[in-house]
Design a protein around this motif. Structure first.
Motif, PDB file in Angstrom:
ATOM      1  N   GLY A 100      15.048 -23.545 -44.206  1.00 23.91           N
ATOM      2  CA  GLY A 100      14.912 -22.389 -45.079  1.00 23.91           C
ATOM      3  C   GLY A 100      14.967 -22.843 -46.521  1.00 23.91           C
ATOM      4  O   GLY A 100      15.346 -23.982 -46.824  1.00 23.91           O
ATOM      5  N   TYR A 101      14.574 -21.940 -47.428  1.00 25.68           N
ATOM      6  CA  TYR A 101      14.539 -22.306 -48.843  1.00 25.68           C
ATOM      7  C   TYR A 101      14.894 -21.060 -49.650  1.00 25.68           C
ATOM      8  O   TYR A 101      14.113 -20.114 -49.732  1.00 25.68           O
ATOM      9  CB  TYR A 101      13.145 -22.804 -49.213  1.00 25.68           C
ATOM     10  N   LEU A 102      16.089 -21.069 -50.237  1.00 24.76           N
ATOM     11  CA  LEU A 102      16.572 -19.946 -51.021  1.00 24.76           C
ATOM     12  C   LEU A 102      16.808 -20.351 -52.464  1.00 24.76           C
ATOM     13  O   LEU A 102      17.048 -21.520 -52.755  1.00 24.76           O
ATOM     14  CB  LEU A 102      17.890 -19.415 -50.448  1.00 24.76           C
ATOM     15  N   LEU A 103      16.770 -19.369 -53.346  1.00 23.49           N
ATOM     16  CA  LEU A 103      17.142 -19.592 -54.733  1.00 23.49           C
ATOM     17  C   LEU A 103      18.576 -19.122 -54.935  1.00 23.49           C
ATOM     18  O   LEU A 103      19.075 -18.268 -54.195  1.00 23.49           O
ATOM     19  CB  LEU A 103      16.193 -18.843 -55.663  1.00 23.49           C
ATOM     20  N   LYS A 104      19.235 -19.666 -55.921  1.00 27.11           N
ATOM     21  CA  LYS A 104      20.658 -19.372 -56.105  1.00 27.11           C
ATOM     22  C   LYS A 104      20.922 -17.928 -56.499  1.00 27.11           C
ATOM     23  O   LYS A 104      22.062 -17.468 -56.417  1.00 27.11           O
ATOM     24  CB  LYS A 104      21.261 -20.337 -57.121  1.00 27.11           C
ATOM     25  N   ASP A 105      19.874 -17.220 -56.922  1.00 27.69           N
ATOM     26  CA  ASP A 105      20.055 -15.803 -57.231  1.00 27.69           C
ATOM     27  C   ASP A 105      19.613 -14.908 -56.070  1.00 27.69           C
ATOM     28  O   ASP A 105      19.411 -13.704 -56.239  1.00 27.69           O
ATOM     29  CB  ASP A 105      19.305 -15.427 -58.514  1.00 27.69           C
ATOM     30  N   SER A 106      19.476 -15.500 -54.880  1.00 24.67           N
ATOM     31  CA  SER A 106      19.013 -14.726 -53.730  1.00 24.67           C
ATOM     32  C   SER A 106      19.991 -13.633 -53.319  1.00 24.67           C
ATOM     33  O   SER A 106      19.596 -12.612 -52.765  1.00 24.67           O
ATOM     34  CB  SER A 106      18.780 -15.659 -52.531  1.00 24.67           C
ATOM     35  N   LYS A 120      19.446 -19.271 -35.110  1.00 22.00           N
ATOM     36  CA  LYS A 120      18.576 -18.679 -34.085  1.00 22.00           C
ATOM     37  C   LYS A 120      17.173 -19.289 -34.078  1.00 22.00           C
ATOM     38  O   LYS A 120      16.296 -18.824 -33.359  1.00 22.00           O
ATOM     39  CB  LYS A 120      18.486 -17.169 -34.291  1.00 22.00           C
ATOM     40  N   GLY A 121      16.966 -20.309 -34.905  1.00 26.74           N
ATOM     41  CA  GLY A 121      15.670 -20.987 -34.910  1.00 26.74           C
ATOM     42  C   GLY A 121      14.629 -20.383 -35.829  1.00 26.74           C
ATOM     43  O   GLY A 121      13.444 -20.691 -35.714  1.00 26.74           O
ATOM     44  N   ARG A 122      15.073 -19.517 -36.756  1.00 23.30           N
ATOM     45  CA  ARG A 122      14.126 -18.901 -37.681  1.00 23.30           C
ATOM     46  C   ARG A 122      14.189 -19.585 -39.041  1.00 23.30           C
ATOM     47  O   ARG A 122      15.225 -20.116 -39.422  1.00 23.30           O
ATOM     48  CB  ARG A 122      14.408 -17.412 -37.848  1.00 23.30           C
ATOM     49  N   SER A 123      13.091 -19.535 -39.752  1.00 21.11           N
ATOM     50  CA  SER A 123      13.043 -20.081 -41.105  1.00 21.11           C
ATOM     51  C   SER A 123      13.021 -18.927 -42.095  1.00 21.11           C
ATOM     52  O   SER A 123      12.173 -18.039 -42.004  1.00 21.11           O
ATOM     53  CB  SER A 123      11.793 -20.948 -41.296  1.00 21.11           C
ATOM     54  N   ILE A 124      13.958 -18.929 -43.026  1.00 20.09           N
ATOM     55  CA  ILE A 124      14.069 -17.858 -44.007  1.00 20.09           C
ATOM     56  C   ILE A 124      13.742 -18.409 -45.392  1.00 20.09           C
ATOM     57  O   ILE A 124      14.296 -19.429 -45.816  1.00 20.09           O
ATOM     58  CB  ILE A 124      15.488 -17.253 -44.017  1.00 20.09           C
ATOM     59  N   PHE A 125      12.842 -17.701 -46.100  1.00 16.80           N
ATOM     60  CA  PHE A 125      12.450 -18.147 -47.432  1.00 16.80           C
ATOM     61  C   PHE A 125      12.656 -17.015 -48.437  1.00 16.80           C
ATOM     62  O   PHE A 125      12.382 -15.851 -48.141  1.00 16.80           O
ATOM     63  CB  PHE A 125      10.982 -18.586 -47.455  1.00 16.80           C
ATOM     64  N   ASP A 126      13.122 -17.365 -49.620  1.00 16.39           N
ATOM     65  CA  ASP A 126      13.228 -16.419 -50.720  1.00 16.39           C
ATOM     66  C   ASP A 126      11.842 -15.842 -51.022  1.00 16.39           C
ATOM     67  O   ASP A 126      10.826 -16.514 -50.844  1.00 16.39           O
ATOM     68  CB  ASP A 126      13.790 -17.144 -51.949  1.00 16.39           C
ATOM     69  N   SER A 127      11.787 -14.602 -51.468  1.00 17.83           N
ATOM     70  CA  SER A 127      10.496 -13.957 -51.734  1.00 17.83           C
ATOM     71  C   SER A 127       9.685 -14.719 -52.780  1.00 17.83           C
ATOM     72  O   SER A 127       8.452 -14.822 -52.669  1.00 17.83           O
ATOM     73  CB  SER A 127      10.716 -12.514 -52.200  1.00 17.83           C
ATOM     74  N   LYS A 128      10.361 -15.301 -53.776  1.00 13.71           N
ATOM     75  CA  LYS A 128       9.639 -16.083 -54.786  1.00 13.71           C
ATOM     76  C   LYS A 128       9.053 -17.352 -54.175  1.00 13.71           C
ATOM     77  O   LYS A 128       7.961 -17.790 -54.558  1.00 13.71           O
ATOM     78  CB  LYS A 128      10.577 -16.446 -55.937  1.00 13.71           C
TER      79      LYS A 128
END
Length: 214
Positions: A100-106, A120-128
């Motif tokens: 996954g890839y999040l920004l610190k302001d997520s 659970k095997g899912r990849s979560i990405f910040d909207s940006k």
């Protein structure tokens, strides 16, 4: 209990994350490292289930750490938590094995969702980050379409597996795929196992990149 390792050279951030996680569910922070070298040392003693990793750190940064851990401990899920979301860092992190890839302001909820999703095997990405990925795909759309088509044609996929691959390319989760195809989430997971085997890859983010021709 989900064991988490925090890797960031900002002590105030890791302390805040530890408070957020321990108050939000069945999480245990097993360590806080200021760089990749410290993180690897902690892993030698106790393997986390999930790592939250910054990219810009002294001595050993996040990209190198993600790549090393993924090659030696592929079951550890790694989520980037950073302020940087340029195309180069996004591509290198996902290719290295980031889940996954999040920004610190997520925000707190997104971080919790990413941790749960990774397990659970899912990849979560910040909207940006998703916007950046979409731009990356659009800027080379013709090549991506041609490459991804070749990838699918070269695999012995069933019609249903091809449908799932197309939805994976769009960033759909297992739950969303199940709803769209009117099948159970368990059935989607079974198809995913078969797809992983046929592509000889067992990391969702890497599979998506392959499907997108990256």
């Amino acid at each position: 209990m989900i064991k988490i390792l925090l890797v960031d050279d900002e002590p105030l951030l890791t302390e805040s994350l530890e408070i957020i996680l321990t108050m939000s569910g069945d999480y245990k922070v097993i360590g806080k490292a200021i760089n990749g070298i410290e993180a690897l040392s902690i892993i030698e003693g106790e393997c986390p289930d999930v790592m939250l990793v910054d990219l810009n750190m002294p001595q050993m940064g996040g990209i190198e750490l993600i790549t090393k851990v993924h090659s030696t401990h592929p079951n550890i899920k790694m989520i980037v938590l950073t302020t940087f979301y340029d195309e180069r860092n996004i591509s290198r992190a996902i290719a290295g094995g980031a889940s996954g890839y999040l920004l610190k302001d997520s925000g707190k909820d997104m971080i919790i969702e990413a941790v749960e999703g990774a397990i659970k095997g899912r990849s979560i990405f910040d909207s940006k980050v998703m916007d950046k990925l979409t731009h990356m795909m659009a800027s080379g759309s013709a090549n991506v379409e041609e490459a991804s088509s070749d990838v699918l044609d070269n695999k012995d996929l069933t019609d249903r597996e091809r449908e799932i691959c197309e939805l994976l390319k769009e960033g759909c989760t297992n739950s969303q795929i199940a709803d769209m195809l009117f099948i159970s989430e368990g059935t989607v997971k079974n198809y995913m196992s078969s797809i992983y085997d046929k592509f000889d890859v067992h990391d969702r983010a890497k599979l998506v990149l392959m499907l997108r021709g990256k």
